[in-house]
Write an enzyme that holds these catalytic residues in place. Structure first.
Site, PDB file in Angstrom:
ATOM      1  N   LYS A  56      74.254  27.719 101.510  1.00 32.27           N
ATOM      2  CA  LYS A  56      74.257  28.914 101.329  1.00 32.27           C
ATOM      3  C   LYS A  56      74.798  29.543 102.939  1.00 32.27           C
ATOM      4  O   LYS A  56      75.723  30.537 102.846  1.00 32.27           O
ATOM      5  CB  LYS A  56      73.089  29.766 101.110  1.00 32.27           C
ATOM      6  CG  LYS A  56      72.843  29.848  99.535  1.00 32.27           C
ATOM      7  CD  LYS A  56      72.545  28.678  98.760  1.00 32.27           C
ATOM      8  CE  LYS A  56      73.628  27.979  97.873  1.00 32.27           C
ATOM      9  NZ  LYS A  56      73.218  27.019  97.258  1.00 32.27           N
ATOM     10  N   GLY A 188      79.842  20.101  88.657  1.00 32.82           N
ATOM     11  CA  GLY A 188      78.271  20.605  88.412  1.00 32.82           C
ATOM     12  C   GLY A 188      78.132  21.748  89.329  1.00 32.82           C
ATOM     13  O   GLY A 188      79.129  21.930  90.231  1.00 32.82           O
ATOM     14  N   HIS A 450      72.427  54.562  91.773  1.00 30.51           N
ATOM     15  CA  HIS A 450      73.998  54.417  91.828  1.00 30.51           C
ATOM     16  C   HIS A 450      74.611  54.566  92.983  1.00 30.51           C
ATOM     17  O   HIS A 450      74.003  55.221  94.140  1.00 30.51           O
ATOM     18  CB  HIS A 450      74.172  55.660  90.935  1.00 30.51           C
ATOM     19  CG  HIS A 450      75.723  55.902  90.660  1.00 30.51           C
ATOM     20  ND1 HIS A 450      76.214  55.048  89.828  1.00 30.51           N
ATOM     21  CD2 HIS A 450      76.553  56.615  91.334  1.00 30.51           C
ATOM     22  CE1 HIS A 450      77.719  55.374  89.851  1.00 30.51           C
ATOM     23  NE2 HIS A 450      77.788  56.338  90.475  1.00 30.51           N
TER      24      HIS A 450
HETATM   25  P1  FAD Z   1      62.582  17.845  98.403  1.00 33.18           P
HETATM   26  O1  FAD Z   1      63.236  19.358  98.798  1.00 33.18           O
HETATM   27  O2  FAD Z   1      63.666  16.902  98.199  1.00 33.18           O
HETATM   28  O3  FAD Z   1      61.633  17.436  99.344  1.00 33.18           O
HETATM   29  C1  FAD Z   1      61.034  16.403  99.310  1.00 33.18           C
HETATM   30  C2  FAD Z   1      60.502  15.567 100.630  1.00 33.18           C
HETATM   31  O4  FAD Z   1      59.675  14.597 100.533  1.00 33.18           O
HETATM   32  C3  FAD Z   1      61.615  15.294 101.398  1.00 33.18           C
HETATM   33  O5  FAD Z   1      61.616  16.078 102.567  1.00 33.18           O
HETATM   34  C4  FAD Z   1      61.379  13.911 101.672  1.00 33.18           C
HETATM   35  O6  FAD Z   1      61.769  13.570 103.066  1.00 33.18           O
HETATM   36  C5  FAD Z   1      59.914  13.590 101.451  1.00 33.18           C
HETATM   37  N1  FAD Z   1      59.339  12.311 101.130  1.00 33.18           N
HETATM   38  C6  FAD Z   1      59.961  11.667 100.183  1.00 33.18           C
HETATM   39  N2  FAD Z   1      59.450  10.504  99.912  1.00 33.18           N
HETATM   40  C7  FAD Z   1      58.306  10.555 100.715  1.00 33.18           C
HETATM   41  C8  FAD Z   1      57.278   9.638 101.244  1.00 33.18           C
HETATM   42  N3  FAD Z   1      57.185   8.418 100.576  1.00 33.18           N
HETATM   43  N4  FAD Z   1      56.383   9.956 102.121  1.00 33.18           N
HETATM   44  C9  FAD Z   1      56.478  11.157 102.802  1.00 33.18           C
HETATM   45  N5  FAD Z   1      57.411  11.987 102.451  1.00 33.18           N
HETATM   46  C10 FAD Z   1      58.444  11.626 101.617  1.00 33.18           C
HETATM   47  N6  FAD Z   1      67.895  24.655  94.582  1.00 33.18           N
HETATM   48  C11 FAD Z   1      67.868  25.905  94.478  1.00 33.18           C
HETATM   49  O7  FAD Z   1      66.789  26.379  93.634  1.00 33.18           O
HETATM   50  N7  FAD Z   1      68.893  27.123  94.784  1.00 33.18           N
HETATM   51  C12 FAD Z   1      70.020  26.267  95.610  1.00 33.18           C
HETATM   52  O8  FAD Z   1      70.699  27.137  95.981  1.00 33.18           O
HETATM   53  C13 FAD Z   1      69.946  24.978  95.479  1.00 33.18           C
HETATM   54  N8  FAD Z   1      71.156  24.486  96.383  1.00 33.18           N
HETATM   55  C14 FAD Z   1      71.133  23.043  96.467  1.00 33.18           C
HETATM   56  C15 FAD Z   1      72.186  22.684  97.179  1.00 33.18           C
HETATM   57  C16 FAD Z   1      72.361  21.301  97.369  1.00 33.18           C
HETATM   58  C17 FAD Z   1      73.713  20.632  98.187  1.00 33.18           C
HETATM   59  C18 FAD Z   1      71.406  20.435  97.029  1.00 33.18           C
HETATM   60  C19 FAD Z   1      71.263  19.085  97.272  1.00 33.18           C
HETATM   61  C20 FAD Z   1      70.119  20.987  96.270  1.00 33.18           C
HETATM   62  C21 FAD Z   1      70.332  22.325  96.010  1.00 33.18           C
HETATM   63  N9  FAD Z   1      69.273  22.960  95.450  1.00 33.18           N
HETATM   64  C22 FAD Z   1      69.139  24.243  95.284  1.00 33.18           C
HETATM   65  C23 FAD Z   1      67.847  21.969  94.785  1.00 33.18           C
HETATM   66  C24 FAD Z   1      66.711  21.939  95.607  1.00 33.18           C
HETATM   67  O9  FAD Z   1      67.108  21.489  96.907  1.00 33.18           O
HETATM   68  C25 FAD Z   1      65.758  21.103  95.089  1.00 33.18           C
HETATM   69  O10 FAD Z   1      65.443  21.505  93.959  1.00 33.18           O
HETATM   70  C26 FAD Z   1      64.492  21.332  95.983  1.00 33.18           C
HETATM   71  O11 FAD Z   1      64.675  20.750  97.331  1.00 33.18           O
HETATM   72  C27 FAD Z   1      63.379  20.296  95.309  1.00 33.18           C
HETATM   73  O12 FAD Z   1      62.194  20.583  96.049  1.00 33.18           O
HETATM   74  P2  FAD Z   1      61.000  19.333  96.264  1.00 33.18           P
HETATM   75  O13 FAD Z   1      59.926  19.778  97.040  1.00 33.18           O
HETATM   76  O14 FAD Z   1      60.893  18.810  94.807  1.00 33.18           O
HETATM   77  O15 FAD Z   1      61.771  18.112  96.975  1.00 33.18           O
END
Ligand code: FAD
Length: 474
Positions: A56, A188, A450
Site C-alpha cells: 500500500k 489475482g 455531503h
Molecule cells: P503471516 O503474516 O504470514 O505471519 C506468520 C508469521 O509466522 C511470519 O512472521 C513467520 O515468520 C512466522 N513463522 C512461520 N513459521 C514459524 C515458526 N515455525 N516459528 C516461528 N515463527 C514462524 N491482506 C489484507 O488483508 N489486505 C491487504 O491489502 C493485503 N495485501 C497483501 C499484499 C501482498 C503482496 C501479500 C503477499 C499479502 C497481502 N495480504 C493482504 C495478505 C496478508 O498479508 C495475510 O493474509 C496475513 O499476513 C496473514 O497473517 P498471518 O498472521 O496468518 O500470517
C-alpha cells in the site's frame, strides 16, 4: 528435553508474529494468561513486512506520481520524476514504524517475546531454535498453543525465486528500482495491485493469466472496471496463457508462455513477477508429533473457536484457510485467545470484507445476489453508478458503482459489492450494517455527509427500495 536446553512454561504459546499471532498474543495476555509469542523472522509477519503495508505504501507513491502527471484536464501541469530508491526508503520507514509498534504493544501487554523457530515436540511442549549457529535451543511447555505461521508465495515450475530476475511479491516490494519492462504471471489481487503500481511508476507491464479475465472470484462487472482501467494505463493482458519458462540474464529476459492448445508466445522483460497464489506454512512445525494432519493443501481445519482437532491447539490466519487476509487473521486470533481464556466466543464468517487496492479499488462483503439466491434468500439488489455521485465527479474518478444485496422481505442487508475510489473504506459501512442486522431502511435513513462517496451507499440502498433520488429506479 535436550541437555543444556532452557525450559520455561506458559499458558499460551503463539507461534508466528503476524496479524493473526500478535493479536492473539496480546488478547490472551489481556485476559490474564501468561503468553509467549515466538517469531522466526520479523514481528508483523507477511502483512507488515512483505505484504499489505509495503504494497500500500508503493501504491500510494505510484498514485501520487501518476495523478500529478495526469491532471492537465484540471489545469495542473507537472512532470513528476520517480526516485525509486527514496521511495523504497520511505516505504521502509513506514514498515519499521509499524513493526516496532508491534513489539512495543506486545511488551506493554506483558507478552514474552522469543526470537526463534518453533516446532512441536509433544502435545504440550514446543522446541524453539534460536537463529544462527550456536545460539541454542529452548523448550517451552504450554497449556494452549496458537498456530499462526502464515503463508508463503507459490512458485511455478521453471521460475525459481532464487534466480535474480524472478520476483515473488516479497522481492517486488523490496526493490529500490523500477524495471523498464515487467512481466507479471497471475492476475489475482496481488498480481493486479503490483501490475498497476509498476505501470504507474513507469514500467511497461505485460500480464499473463491462465484464466480468461483478471481477479478470478470477483463478479465480472467488478473485475471488468478494473481491467479496463488497467488497460488504459497501458498494461497488456494475455489471457488463457501459462508461463512455461524464462531465458536470458542480466541484460534482459524472455518469458515464454503456452496456451492449452500448445500455442506459444514470448515476452521480453527485465523482471518476471510470479503472483499465482500462496500456500500455508504448516510443513515445518512437526505437526505429526502432536498427531495433527493438515489437509492436502496444507491448511489446518478448525471449528468455530479456531480449535484444531486438538482442543488446546488453535490455528488462525492464513494457515486456517481462505480468505487469506490480515483482518480475518486478527479476528480469528482474538477468537482463539478468548476461547483459550474459557470465553464462549465463536468466529462469524458472515461479514468479512475483502478489498483489492487496484485503480479503482474493489471492496466486497457478505453475499452476492447469486450467492444469496443459492442460500435460499429472496434477494433484492440496489445499485448506483459513481457518475451519479457528486464527490466522485469532483475527484475526477467516476468509473464504478456501489451495489447492495438485501433480503427482499424485511430488507436485511446481506452483502455489498463496490468498485470505486476508496472502496476499501466504503465497504466498512456495509460490513457494520450486516454485522448489526441493519436493513435497507436503516442504511437509507442514516444521514451521510455531503459530498462524499459514502452517499453512494445510501443511494444504492434507496435504489433497492425503489426510492432512489439520483439514480433511475427500476
Ligand atoms: P503471516 O503474516 O504470514 O505471519 C506468520 C508469521 O509466522 C511470519 O512472521 C513467520 O515468520 C512466522 N513463522 C512461520 N513459521 C514459524 C515458526 N515455525 N516459528 C516461528 N515463527 C514462524 N491482506 C489484507 O488483508 N489486505 C491487504 O491489502 C493485503 N495485501 C497483501 C499484499 C501482498 C503482496 C501479500 C503477499 C499479502 C497481502 N495480504 C493482504 C495478505 C496478508 O498479508 C495475510 O493474509 C496475513 O499476513 C496473514 O497473517 P498471518 O498472521 O496468518 O500470517
Amino acid at each position: 528435553m535436550v541437555m543444556g536446553d532452557i525450559a520455561t512454561g506458559t499458558d499460551v504459546l503463539v507461534i508466528g508474529g503476524g496479524p493473526g499471532g500478535y493479536v492473539a498474543a496480546i488478547r490472551a495476555a489481556q485476559r490474564g494468561l501468561a503468553t509467549t509469542l515466538v517469531e522466526r523472522d520479523a514481528y508483523g509477519g507477511t502483512c507488515l513486512n512483505h505484504g499489505c503495508i509495503p504494497s500500500k505504501a508503493f501504491i500510494t507513491a505510484a498514485d501520487v506520481a501518476h495523478d500529478a502527471g495526469g491532471a492537465e484536464e484540471m489545469g495542473v501541469h507537472a512532470d513528476p520524476v520517480v526516485d525509486a530508491s527514496a521511495m523504497a526508503d520511505w516505504k521502509d520507514g513506514v514498515v519499521d514504524e509499524l513493526t516496532g509498534g508491534v513489539e512495543t504493544l506486545c511488551e506493554a501487554n506483558g507478552v514474552d517475546l522469543i526470537d526463534g523457530t518453533a516446532a512441536f515436540e509433544d502435545e504440550h511442549t514446543a522446541r524453539i531454535a534460536h537463529g544462527g549457529e550456536g545460539q541454542g535451543m529452548e523448550t517451552v511447555e504450554f497449556e494452549h498453543a496458537v498456530v499462526a505461521t502464515g503463508s508463503r508465495p507459490l512458485s511455478i515450475p521453471g521460475f525459481d525465486f532464487a534466480d535474480d530476475p524472478v520476483w515473488s511479491s516479497r522481492n517486488a516490494l523490496s526493490t529500490d528500482d523500477v524495471p523498464d519492462r515487467l512481466v507479471v504471471v497471475g492476475a489475482g489481487y496481488i498480481g493486479m495491485e503490483l501490475s498497476t503500481t509498476f505501470a504507474k511508476l513507469g514500467a511497461d507491464v505485460t500480464v499473463v493469466e491462465l484464466l480468461d479475465d483478471v481477479l478470478p472470484g470477483y463478479e465480472d462487472d467488478l473485475s471488468g472496471v478494473v481491467r479496463r482501467r488497467a488497460e488504459r494505463l497501458g498494461i497488456d493482458f494475455n489471457f488463457g496463457e501459462s508461463a512455461a519458462e524464462w531465458t536470458g540474464g542480466a541484460d534482459g529476459i524472455t518469458v515464454r508462455t503456452e496456451t492449452e492448445d500448445g500455442e506459444e508466445s514470448a515476452y521480453d522483460a527485465d523482471r518476471v513477477l510470479v503472483a499465482v497464489g500462496r500456500e500455508p506454512v504448516t510443513d515445518t512445525l512437526e505437526l505429526e508429533s502432536v498427531g495433527l494432519t493438515p489437509d492436502d493443501d496444507g491448511f489446518l481445519a478448525t471449528d468455530e473457536q479456531m480449535r484444531t482437532a486438538l482442543d488446546h491447539v488453535f490455528a488462525v490466519g492464513d494457515v486456517a484457510g481462505e480468505p487469506m487476509l490480515a483482518h480475518k487473521a486478527s479476528a480469528e486470533g482474538i477468537v482463539a485467545a478468548e476461547a483459550a481464556a474459557g470465553e464462549p466466543v465463536a468466529f462469524d464468517h458472515r461479514a468479512i470484507p475483502a478489498a483489492v487496492f487496484t485503480d479503482p479499488e474493489i471492496g466486497t462483503v457478505g453475499l452476492t445476489e447469486a450467492e444469496a439466491a443459492d442460500q435460499g434468500f429472496d434477494p433484492v439488489v440496489g445499485e448506483t453508478p459513481l457518475r451519479a455521485n457528486g464527490r466522485a465527479l469532483t475527484l475526477n474518478d467516476t468509473d464504478g458503482f456501489v451495489r447492495v444485496v438485501a433480503e427482499a422481505d424485511a430488507g436485511f442487508l446481506l452483502g455489498a459489492q463496490i468498485v470505486a475510489p476508496e472502496a476499501s473504506e466504503l465497504v466498512a459501512e456495509a460490513a457494520l450494517a450486516i454485522e448489526m442486522g441493519a436493513t435497507l431502511e436503516d442504511v437509507a435513513g442514516t444521514v451521510h455527509t455531503h459530498p462524499t462517496l459514502s452517499e453512494a451507499v445510501v443511494e444504492a440502498a434507496e435504489h433497492a427500495r425503489g426510492e432512489a433520488i439520483h439514480t433511475r429506479n427500476r
